[in-house]
Write an enzyme that holds these catalytic residues in place. Structure first.
Site, short mmCIF file in Angstrom:
data_model
loop_
_atom_site.label_atom_id
_atom_site.label_comp_id
_atom_site.label_asym_id
_atom_site.label_seq_id
_atom_site.Cartn_x
_atom_site.Cartn_y
_atom_site.Cartn_z
N HIS A 1 26.98 33.92 38.70
CA HIS A 1 27.31 33.14 39.90
C HIS A 1 26.04 32.94 40.71
O HIS A 1 24.98 33.44 40.36
CB HIS A 1 28.43 33.79 40.70
CG HIS A 1 28.12 35.14 41.27
ND1 HIS A 1 27.87 36.25 40.49
CD2 HIS A 1 28.02 35.56 42.57
CE1 HIS A 1 27.64 37.29 41.27
NE2 HIS A 1 27.72 36.90 42.52
N HIS B 1 24.96 33.75 43.87
CA HIS B 1 24.44 34.58 44.95
C HIS B 1 23.00 35.00 44.68
O HIS B 1 22.60 35.23 43.52
CB HIS B 1 25.33 35.80 45.16
CG HIS B 1 26.63 35.46 45.84
ND1 HIS B 1 27.73 36.29 45.82
CD2 HIS B 1 27.01 34.37 46.56
CE1 HIS B 1 28.71 35.73 46.51
NE2 HIS B 1 28.30 34.57 46.95
N ASP C 1 21.31 37.67 44.98
CA ASP C 1 21.02 38.91 44.27
C ASP C 1 21.43 38.83 42.79
O ASP C 1 21.47 39.85 42.09
CB ASP C 1 21.69 40.11 44.95
CG ASP C 1 23.20 40.00 45.04
OD1 ASP C 1 23.74 38.88 44.95
OD2 ASP C 1 23.86 41.04 45.20
N HIS C 2 21.68 37.61 42.32
CA HIS C 2 21.95 37.38 40.90
C HIS C 2 21.07 36.28 40.31
O HIS C 2 20.90 36.22 39.09
CB HIS C 2 23.43 37.03 40.68
CG HIS C 2 24.34 38.17 41.00
ND1 HIS C 2 24.93 38.96 40.04
CD2 HIS C 2 24.73 38.69 42.20
CE1 HIS C 2 25.64 39.90 40.62
NE2 HIS C 2 25.54 39.75 41.93
N HIS D 1 35.61 35.94 43.44
CA HIS D 1 34.45 36.34 44.23
C HIS D 1 33.74 35.09 44.74
O HIS D 1 33.41 34.97 45.92
CB HIS D 1 33.52 37.18 43.36
CG HIS D 1 32.29 37.66 44.06
ND1 HIS D 1 32.32 38.57 45.09
CD2 HIS D 1 30.97 37.37 43.85
CE1 HIS D 1 31.08 38.82 45.49
NE2 HIS D 1 30.24 38.09 44.76
N ASP E 1 30.05 40.09 39.65
CA ASP E 1 30.71 40.77 40.77
C ASP E 1 32.22 40.60 40.75
O ASP E 1 32.88 40.75 41.78
CB ASP E 1 30.16 40.23 42.10
CG ASP E 1 28.75 40.70 42.38
OD1 ASP E 1 28.22 41.51 41.61
OD2 ASP E 1 28.17 40.24 43.38
N HIS F 1 26.65 46.08 40.14
CA HIS F 1 26.31 46.92 41.29
C HIS F 1 26.79 48.35 41.08
O HIS F 1 27.78 48.60 40.38
CB HIS F 1 26.95 46.37 42.57
CG HIS F 1 26.38 45.08 43.05
ND1 HIS F 1 25.25 45.00 43.82
CD2 HIS F 1 26.77 43.80 42.84
CE1 HIS F 1 24.98 43.72 44.09
NE2 HIS F 1 25.90 42.98 43.50
#
Length: 246
Positions: free
Chosen positions: A61, A63, A65-66, A119, A138, A176
């Site tokens: 996805h 975001h 942090d990805h 998410h 996530d 995570h």
């Protein structure tokens, strides 16, 4: 490191506060694919140290942090950035656009794309049937699930039901390290569940010595994850709302 008899391994690279980047490596061809690179330097360090060729970047996805390492990795290695066609406009550098239920061939493996909105609306997971490995971003965490930033409760509940159809021995590579907090919430909700208590006790011991709790399995989550135990969308919704303020 997760390795099997065919000489394919998954290297788990901890980054940032609690993120995991996954590097799938074919040790015979010396090629690798990275999943959800939050940052580039640790991935580059690994592939350079082990003399690997990074061929593709898989994003679950959009975001940061990805996808934060996408462009730097592409520039340094020429790797092709893969993303869900419905979310391509939000994934940095997306080139190879994939669809729900599409199968792609990488590293000599067949990788199935599965759309799992919840998410985010454009979230996908990558499943390798041959290895029974699931890279879930996530959507699912050990003993938990992701926040609903964009999707509905029904979408997330349905996405988890889809994931539950995979074989119990499937390894789930969550992005995570949230397991201890998730476990404590599970204990609050299922205080009489001995399997949850036993698992949380082990998680506490593992985290006290810095051991990571990933991967988990579909089977373990069916027994101890509140969001897998939810019997219907109404129960799932109550649990997710309670977790939001836990």
């Amino acid at each position: 490191m997760i390795k099997n008899e065919e000489n394919i391994l998954v290297e788990i690279i901890p980054v940032l506060k609690d993120n995991y980047i996954f590097l799938v490596v074919n040790q015979e061809t010396r090629e690798a694919v990275v999943v959800d690179p939050a940052v580039a330097p640790p991935v580059l360090d690994y592939i350079n140290e082990h003399q690997l060729t990074l061929t593709h970047i898989l994003n679950t996805h959009h975001h940061r942090d990805h996808v934060g390492g996408n462009l730097a990795l592409k520039e340094a290695t020429g790797a092709v950035i893969v993303g869900y066609i419905n979310d391509a406009h939000r994934i940095d550098g997306a080139q190879m656009l994939v669809e729900d239920e599409q199968q792609i061939e990488l590293l000599g493996l067949t990788i199935k794309v599965m759309a799992v909105p919840g998410h985010t609306l454009g979230h996908v997971v990558y499943y390798i049937p041959e290895k029974r490995w699931l890279f879930c971003g996530d959507t699912v965490f050990a003993m938990g699930c992701g926040y609903l930033f964009e999707g509905t409760y029904q979408q997330m509940y349905s996405s988890i039901q889809l994931i539950k159809t995979l074989p119990d021995e499937t390894l789930i590579f969550c992005a995570h390290e949230y397991t201890l907090t998730n476990g404590l919430f599970a204990l609050q909700e299922y205080s009489d569940n001995l399997q949850i208590k036993k698992r949380v006790d082990k998680i506490k011991k593992d985290r006290n010595v810095g051991k990571i709790t990933i991967p988990t399995t579909i089977g373990a989550e069916k027994l101890t994850n509140p969001f897998f135990l939810a019997r219907n969308c109404e129960e799932f919704t109550r649990l997710r709302q309670a977790k939001d303020v836990f």
